[in-house]
Write an enzyme that holds these catalytic residues in place. Structure first.
Site, PDB file in Angstrom:
ATOM      1  N   LYS A  80      39.960 -13.310 -51.358  1.00 48.30           N
ATOM      2  CA  LYS A  80      41.322 -12.777 -51.449  1.00 48.30           C
ATOM      3  C   LYS A  80      42.301 -13.866 -51.885  1.00 48.30           C
ATOM      4  O   LYS A  80      42.233 -15.004 -51.428  1.00 48.30           O
ATOM      5  CB  LYS A  80      41.726 -12.192 -50.094  1.00 48.30           C
ATOM      6  N   SER A 149      46.228  -4.890 -47.172  1.00 48.15           N
ATOM      7  CA  SER A 149      46.596  -5.739 -48.289  1.00 48.15           C
ATOM      8  C   SER A 149      45.395  -6.329 -49.030  1.00 48.15           C
ATOM      9  O   SER A 149      45.546  -6.880 -50.110  1.00 48.15           O
ATOM     10  CB  SER A 149      47.477  -6.891 -47.776  1.00 48.15           C
ATOM     11  N   SER A 173      44.802  -4.478 -42.718  1.00 54.55           N
ATOM     12  CA  SER A 173      44.515  -4.860 -44.095  1.00 54.55           C
ATOM     13  C   SER A 173      43.054  -5.028 -44.463  1.00 54.55           C
ATOM     14  O   SER A 173      42.733  -5.246 -45.630  1.00 54.55           O
ATOM     15  CB  SER A 173      45.263  -6.152 -44.443  1.00 54.55           C
TER      16      SER A 173
END
Length: 445
Positions: A80, A149, A173
């Site tokens: 990420k 996210s 997330s």
């Protein structure tokens, strides 16, 4: 050449170590997938196939040398884009960090490299890992959100563009994108994986977690990342070496679960409600349905106070210097965070411990708690990443949670079941999750 998409990541790792397939061959197969699907899914913020193949060739040469190899040697892994990488930009989904490098690798990236894994690229995150969406779409339906996210990290696994990926969770997330994209998303207990070198939203709420195709695959991955880190004071000494073995063995006897529909049940679409009801009926001898404790009602408020106060503190530089480049959602959250009193923040922190102390006795009688992972299947449209309402309580208390892609909802889209375990009982917790995954597949047949 072996088809890597017909095997688990555990099997792929074995084949890489034995030399039945090379790291270059594995990476080329993933590159083919990326070249075919990335234009629609848009999971990657940074990807350089030339660099990837260079690293893969180095991994293959090292294996041939006969020297000791790590547990993930030659395996490409997606990371990420809030997680610091020295050789790649870390932009955190925001123009305020455009092309900004990290001064060094984050601790989790360092641990990946120790195990011989290859960072294949950076996956899309929402703006500063909050609610404003990035460019990623849902691989099952490009008109729907992948969640957030950790949008790109979940979508890359669902589209077979990576075997494993790293994400983060401050509210929902990891669990929500895993549910929407139909993959396994595991958020370990608070304190197990270091956040050093990772963009900070909230020290008290931030967790690092992982995505994969099966419970055993995320167990293989997570055990390599669980280490005490002197630069992250939240981390603890924890023996995770046997995580995969305990996961494979599963519970000693047939597990018992609590299922919470919660007060948010009304927010789930009817088709998804039917799927959950069928799931409860299928495992009726293992599941008891209860209402949530009354003190859970205060947790979303307390979570929000901590979350927004910490964002106001950690993002104040961006707010003061680059406010016009931040989304309305981010600006509003920071401005709310600036207004909470010290008393409100202290109460919210204090209730974290008190709520867990009140709740932990549940795990003396039950192997885990079950809830929906999300309020139904991935919503239509790309202007929102959906609601984390089924995740907030468990993140706040720092409990391990995992989203299992066991069900389908409307339009045959994936629907996750969330399993929650006791704090720091992650090894046995994953064994229970593995039992649930395998038994659900039996019923499906």
């Amino acid at each position: 050449m072996l088809n890597i998409f017909n095997q688990t990541t555990n099997k792929l790792v074995e084949n890489l170590k034995s030399g039945q397939i090379s790291s270059v061959e594995v990476c080329n197969q993933y590159i083919e997938r990326i070249e075919k699907f990335e234009k629609d899914v848009k999971a990657w913020e940074y990807f350089d196939k030339k660099k990837l193949l260079e690293k893969a060739a180095e991994a293959d040469e090292y294996r041939k040398s006969g020297k000791p190899m790590g547990s993930l040697h030659g395996l490409p892994i997606a990371v990420k884009d809030i997680i610091g990488t020295f050789e790649m930009p870390t932009e955190c989904g925001s123009p305020v960090r455009k092309k900004m490098p990290s001064s060094q690798d984050s601790e989790v990236v360092n641990l990946l490299k120790i195990e011989g894994a290859i960072v294949m690229g950076k996956t899309v995150t929402t703006e500063l890992a909050y609610f404003h969406p990035g460019k990623t779409t849902n691989p099952h339906d490009n008109s729907r959100t992948p969640g957030g996210s950790s949008s790109g990290s979940a979508a890359a696994i669902a589209a077979h563009m990576a075997p494993l990926s790293i994400g983060s969770q401050t509210n929902g997330s990891i669990i929500r994108p895993a549910s929407y994209c139909g993959v396994v998303g595991y958020k370990p207990s608070y304190g197990l994986i270091s956040r050093s070198g990772v963009m900070r939203q909230s020290d008290k709420l931030d967790h690092i977690g992982v995505f994969g195709k099966t419970v055993e695959d995320v167990a293989l991955f997570a055990k390599s990342l669980i280490k005490k880190d002197l630069y992250d004071s939240s981390t603890i000494h924890y023996a995770a070496d046997e995580m995969l073995n305990v996961c494979k063995k599963g519970p000693l006897y047939e597990p018992k679960f609590i299922f919470y529909k919660t007060k948010n049940w009304k927010n789930i679409d009817k088709e998804s409600q039917k799927s959950f009801e069928f799931f409860i009926k299928t495992f009726k001898k293992n599941i008891e349905v209860f209402d949530t404790p009354s003190y859970f009602d205060d947790i979303p408020k307390y979570h929000k106070i901590i979350h927004e106060t910490d964002m106001a503190n950690n993002f104040q530089g961006y707010y003061k210097k680059s406010k016009k480049h931040l989304s309305k959602e981010m600006v509003s959250a920071i401005e709310r965070g600036l207004k909470y009193s010290a008393k409100e923040y202290a109460e919210a922190i204090d209730f974290m411990k008190r709520s867990y102390e009140s709740y932990k006795e549940v795990f003396e009688d039950y192997h885990g708690v079950l809830t929906p992972s999300s309020a139904g299947v991935a919503p239509k449209g790309l202007k929102s990443t959906g609601s984390p309402e089924f995740c907030t309580i468990w993140t706040y208390m720092g409990l391990p949670s995992i989203s299992l892609p066991l069900l389908v909802g409307e339009n045959n889209l994936p629907l996750g079941v969330q399993l929650i375990g006791d704090k720091l009982d992650d090894l046995r917790f994953l064994g229970v999750a593995n039992w649930l995954e395998k038994n659900c597949k039996k019923y499906a047949k």
